[in-house]
Scaffold this motif. Structure first.
Motif, PDB file in Angstrom:
ATOM      1  N   LEU A  76       0.827  -1.208   0.000  1.00 27.69           N
ATOM      2  CA  LEU A  76       0.000   0.000   0.000  1.00 27.69           C
ATOM      3  C   LEU A  76       0.862   1.259   0.000  1.00 27.69           C
ATOM      4  N   HIS A  77       1.959   1.247   0.754  1.00 25.01           N
ATOM      5  CA  HIS A  77       2.759   2.476   0.925  1.00 25.01           C
ATOM      6  C   HIS A  77       4.077   2.446   0.160  1.00 25.01           C
ATOM      7  N   HIS A  78       4.293   1.400  -0.609  1.00 23.81           N
ATOM      8  CA  HIS A  78       5.479   1.296  -1.458  1.00 23.81           C
ATOM      9  C   HIS A  78       6.782   1.544  -0.687  1.00 23.81           C
ATOM     10  N   PRO A  79       7.002   0.812   0.413  1.00 24.33           N
ATOM     11  CA  PRO A  79       8.230   1.035   1.179  1.00 24.33           C
ATOM     12  C   PRO A  79       9.476   0.581   0.416  1.00 24.33           C
ATOM     13  N   CYS A  80      10.477   1.471   0.376  1.00 24.03           N
ATOM     14  CA  CYS A  80      11.778   1.168  -0.225  1.00 24.03           C
ATOM     15  C   CYS A  80      12.837   1.626   0.780  1.00 24.03           C
ATOM     16  N   GLY A  81      14.087   1.332   0.495  1.00 21.57           N
ATOM     17  CA  GLY A  81      15.175   1.771   1.358  1.00 21.57           C
ATOM     18  C   GLY A  81      15.199   3.287   1.483  1.00 21.57           C
ATOM     19  N   ASN A  82      15.682   3.784   2.634  1.00 21.12           N
ATOM     20  CA  ASN A  82      15.620   5.236   2.877  1.00 21.12           C
ATOM     21  C   ASN A  82      16.601   6.055   2.042  1.00 21.12           C
ATOM     22  N   SER A  83      17.355   5.388   1.181  1.00 20.69           N
ATOM     23  CA  SER A  83      18.233   6.143   0.277  1.00 20.69           C
ATOM     24  C   SER A  83      17.455   6.732  -0.905  1.00 20.69           C
ATOM     25  N   PHE A  84      16.212   6.254  -1.110  1.00 19.14           N
ATOM     26  CA  PHE A  84      15.386   6.839  -2.171  1.00 19.14           C
ATOM     27  C   PHE A  84      14.716   8.102  -1.638  1.00 19.14           C
ATOM     28  N   ASP A  85      14.828   9.198  -2.384  1.00 18.13           N
ATOM     29  CA  ASP A  85      14.324  10.463  -1.839  1.00 18.13           C
ATOM     30  C   ASP A  85      12.799  10.570  -1.845  1.00 18.13           C
ATOM     31  N   PHE A  86      12.117   9.678  -2.582  1.00 16.86           N
ATOM     32  CA  PHE A  86      10.649   9.752  -2.595  1.00 16.86           C
ATOM     33  C   PHE A  86      10.004   9.034  -1.404  1.00 16.86           C
ATOM     34  N   VAL A  87      10.807   8.346  -0.607  1.00 19.26           N
ATOM     35  CA  VAL A  87      10.246   7.571   0.509  1.00 19.26           C
ATOM     36  C   VAL A  87       9.820   8.518   1.629  1.00 19.26           C
ATOM     37  N   LYS A  88       8.549   8.371   2.051  1.00 18.51           N
ATOM     38  CA  LYS A  88       8.017   9.236   3.105  1.00 18.51           C
ATOM     39  C   LYS A  88       8.600   8.839   4.462  1.00 18.51           C
ATOM     40  N   LYS A  89       8.736   9.843   5.328  1.00 14.56           N
ATOM     41  CA  LYS A  89       9.262   9.587   6.667  1.00 14.56           C
ATOM     42  C   LYS A  89       8.375   8.566   7.383  1.00 14.56           C
ATOM     43  N   ASP A  95      12.012   1.200   8.502  1.00 12.34           N
ATOM     44  CA  ASP A  95      10.986   1.407   9.536  1.00 12.34           C
ATOM     45  C   ASP A  95      10.066   0.199   9.702  1.00 12.34           C
ATOM     46  N   TYR A  96      10.216  -0.796   8.847  1.00  9.39           N
ATOM     47  CA  TYR A  96       9.288  -1.935   8.854  1.00  9.39           C
ATOM     48  C   TYR A  96       9.806  -3.106   9.668  1.00  9.39           C
ATOM     49  N   THR A  97       8.834  -3.850  10.249  1.00  9.71           N
ATOM     50  CA  THR A  97       9.104  -5.179  10.805  1.00  9.71           C
ATOM     51  C   THR A  97       8.336  -6.167   9.921  1.00  9.71           C
ATOM     52  N   LEU A  98       8.611  -7.426  10.076  1.00  9.85           N
ATOM     53  CA  LEU A  98       7.863  -8.433   9.320  1.00  9.85           C
ATOM     54  C   LEU A  98       6.376  -8.338   9.642  1.00  9.85           C
ATOM     55  N   ASP A  99       6.065  -8.083  10.920  1.00 10.16           N
ATOM     56  CA  ASP A  99       4.680  -7.994  11.351  1.00 10.16           C
ATOM     57  C   ASP A  99       3.955  -6.836  10.662  1.00 10.16           C
ATOM     58  N   ARG A 100       4.623  -5.682  10.603  1.00 11.72           N
ATOM     59  CA  ARG A 100       4.014  -4.514   9.957  1.00 11.72           C
ATOM     60  C   ARG A 100       3.805  -4.788   8.459  1.00 11.72           C
ATOM     61  N   MET A 101       4.800  -5.397   7.836  1.00 11.43           N
ATOM     62  CA  MET A 101       4.685  -5.702   6.406  1.00 11.43           C
ATOM     63  C   MET A 101       3.531  -6.669   6.167  1.00 11.43           C
ATOM     64  N   GLU A 102       3.426  -7.671   7.017  1.00 13.83           N
ATOM     65  CA  GLU A 102       2.364  -8.664   6.834  1.00 13.83           C
ATOM     66  C   GLU A 102       0.987  -8.012   6.960  1.00 13.83           C
TER      67      GLU A 102
END
Ligand SMILES: [Zn+2]
Length: 246
Positions: A76-89, A95-102
């Motif tokens: 839903l939120h398209h999480p990528c590594g924080n080196s990408f400048d489009f990633v929201k804080k 910032d993810y755990t397996l539980d949050r991703m699931e």
């Protein structure tokens, strides 16, 4: 040299091809979908949140799905590594755990199921092709994905070779090519008997784009081409799985 390890593609085709479209971009609605309809070809779309939660876009995705194209999960939120400048804080993979991703993916699946899919038939594409999360990106989340989907598309640039395909990270070709460049990717799959997955972002607009003309040139090459089995990502994955299990 054909390297399909004894696997025969349907209808006597030499190779398989899947056309995939990421992020639910407006240029895909404007150019790619009408061209797919025109040439009678089915694609796979991996929209992320905005496309699914906005009612107007949801209606469009429902139409696309009803026309026989596949809609897969791309979080839903398209999480990528924080080196990408489009990633929201707060929404980087760090910032993810397996539980949050699931949990996020479960919600994603609920949305996609409204198009009529069964959970077990769904496919996934890793945002940015990244397969690890956690503070130091130390946690592989491929096992989680493997439990939830029949197949997942990564972004490693390669052909998928029958007999040696990891369904939890199928390689692909991210493209910004002209028409001939796109056709050449397919021709190499024909020569080697493999499965080529093409990853489009913009088509005639947006970012990491091909032109609408290049996209049409590829579809023209594929239309009525009996050497190439062009099918949705999940359909090819299911075909390979059935053979491996049969
Ligand atoms: Zn994406």
């Amino acid at each position: 040299m054909r390297s399909n390890n004894g696997l025969s593609w349907p209808l006597g085709a030499k190779c398989a091809l899947s056309l995939t479209y990421d992020d639910g971009l407006a240029s895909q609605f404007k150019y790619a979908v009408p061209q797919l309809v025109q040439y009678g070809i089915k694609g796979t779309f991996f929209p992320s949140t905005w496309g699914l939660t906005n009612p107007e876009n949801f209606r469009i995705w429902n139409q696309i799905s009803s026309a026989g194209h596949e809609i897969g999960c791309h979080t839903l939120h398209h999480p990528c590594g924080n080196s990408f400048d489009f990633v929201k804080k707060g929404y980087s993979l760090q910032d993810y755990t397996l539980d949050r991703m699931e949990k996020e993916i479960m919600t994603n699946i609920e949305l996609i199921r409204e198009f009529g899919y069964k959970s077990k038939d769904l496919v996934f594409a890793y945002p940015c092709g990244q397969t690890a999360l956690g503070a130091r990106l130390e946690t592989d989340y491929k096992p989680l994905i493997e439990n939830m989907f029949i197949a997942a598309r990564g972004t490693k640039r390669d052909y998928a070779v029958p007999g040696n395909i990891l369904m939890n990270e199928v390689p692909c070709f991210g493209v910004e090519d002209d028409g001939q460049g796109l056709i050449n990717i397919v021709k190499e799959a024909e020569r080697t008997g493999t499965w080529a997955v093409i990853l489009f972002h913009g088509v005639g607009g947006d970012y990491i784009s091909v032109t609408a003309e290049a996209h049409a040139e590829l579809l023209g090459y594929l239309k009525d081409n009996k050497d190439v089995w062009t099918a949705q990502f999940g359909k090819v994955a299911q075909y390979i799985k059935n053979i491996n299990e049969g």
